[in-house]
Design a protein around this motif. Sequence first.
Motif, mmCIF file in Angstrom:
data_model
loop_
_atom_site.group_PDB
_atom_site.id
_atom_site.type_symbol
_atom_site.label_atom_id
_atom_site.label_comp_id
_atom_site.label_asym_id
_atom_site.label_seq_id
_atom_site.Cartn_x
_atom_site.Cartn_y
_atom_site.Cartn_z
ATOM 1 N N GLY A 136 0.825 -1.195 0.000
ATOM 2 C CA GLY A 136 0.000 0.000 0.000
ATOM 3 C C GLY A 136 0.858 1.243 0.000
ATOM 4 O O GLY A 136 2.043 1.200 -0.297
ATOM 5 N N CYS A 137 0.258 2.369 0.351
ATOM 6 C CA CYS A 137 0.952 3.660 0.309
ATOM 7 C C CYS A 137 1.378 4.132 1.689
ATOM 8 O O CYS A 137 1.657 5.308 1.875
ATOM 9 C CB CYS A 137 0.044 4.701 -0.340
ATOM 10 N N GLU A 138 1.425 3.222 2.648
ATOM 11 C CA GLU A 138 1.807 3.626 4.000
ATOM 12 C C GLU A 138 3.251 4.107 4.036
ATOM 13 O O GLU A 138 3.564 5.100 4.693
ATOM 14 C CB GLU A 138 1.622 2.449 4.964
ATOM 15 N N VAL A 139 4.124 3.410 3.318
ATOM 16 C CA VAL A 139 5.533 3.821 3.291
ATOM 17 C C VAL A 139 5.670 5.194 2.653
ATOM 18 O O VAL A 139 6.436 6.045 3.125
ATOM 19 C CB VAL A 139 6.368 2.775 2.535
ATOM 20 N N ARG A 140 4.934 5.429 1.571
ATOM 21 C CA ARG A 140 5.001 6.732 0.920
ATOM 22 C C ARG A 140 4.506 7.830 1.849
ATOM 23 O O ARG A 140 5.055 8.942 1.872
ATOM 24 C CB ARG A 140 4.184 6.731 -0.368
ATOM 25 N N ASP A 141 3.470 7.551 2.626
ATOM 26 C CA ASP A 141 2.972 8.545 3.587
ATOM 27 C C ASP A 141 4.035 8.876 4.628
ATOM 28 O O ASP A 141 4.194 10.036 5.019
ATOM 29 C CB ASP A 141 1.704 8.019 4.265
ATOM 30 N N TYR A 142 4.736 7.843 5.084
ATOM 31 C CA TYR A 142 5.835 8.086 6.024
ATOM 32 C C TYR A 142 6.896 8.977 5.396
ATOM 33 O O TYR A 142 7.438 9.887 6.038
ATOM 34 C CB TYR A 142 6.464 6.765 6.451
ATOM 35 N N ARG A 143 7.199 8.720 4.143
ATOM 36 C CA ARG A 143 8.241 9.495 3.467
ATOM 37 C C ARG A 143 7.811 10.940 3.249
ATOM 38 O O ARG A 143 8.634 11.853 3.332
ATOM 39 C CB ARG A 143 8.584 8.825 2.135
#
Length: 310
Positions: free
Chosen positions: A115-122
Amino acid sequence: MDLQGGPYLNRSALCSSLGAARLCQLVMGCAVVAMVTHGAGYSGPHGAFCMAAWCCCFAATTLVFFLDATRLHSCLRVSWENLTVTCAACATLMYVTASVVYPLFFVRSECPYAGCEVRDYRIAVTVCSILGTLAYGAEVVLCRPRPGQIVVGYMATVPGLLKVVQAFVACIIFGALANGSQYSQYAATIYCVVVYSVCFALTVLLVGMTVCKRTKTVSCMPFDRFVVVCTLLEVLLYLSASVVWPVFCFDTKYGSPWRPSWCPRGKCPWDSKVVVAVFSCVNFGLYLADLIYSQRTRFVSSHLPANSRV
């Protein structure tokens, strides 16, 4: 309570604008490091650089805040005002670079399979890094002398801050030179590398003498005149390098004015040569501005009363 010197802790380290800026730096630095290690992640040389920049700045700010709050900096044989503003200026430049490099190489990547959880963290890391940049920049602004105020540290002046930027730009040049720039092909390009090294060493020497209270080491002339002499030498050296490097890298007789089609992106000697050429001109402009401003400051101060000179 110290009956002779007042409270043991320095209250202004917390209850002041400067203290608030440093607390913000600590909070943003802790948040960035925690999010990168927890969910955002980093990889490759660009990610390692960003992580190293954030960790070094966080460690330095923690040490500065602790020494200021406990007044232990008085035990150090350094100019505390010059040291702190130099650290803040360096941290500002490192945070600016990390705030550009990290989203450029990581945030724009596609969403991972989870999902996009890593992108949100970044994205959150980038936002906190930008806020940290503003906090370090605020400290530099707060350390700058106000009109009519006596200058406490040379590094808080425009020439002093320019020297920090000059050293930082030189580090970018050295990084590009090490990235397959093929500078050893011609004696002229080797001369340019010598110029960059000599100017960087002189700049670091001047900053070190100021921070370590060694401005009286030069006995043959006043320190401000010694700084101007060194800056003039650096201007002349960078002027020659800014002309010689592009000629021996992009002229058809020695190199290529256009990027070769076969050159891989990220590991192309031509790209490194362009970076060196651009930042050579940038540093030449910085040294020239430093020289002009130093002359202007000396001219103004020479007309002030004796008790108000810097």
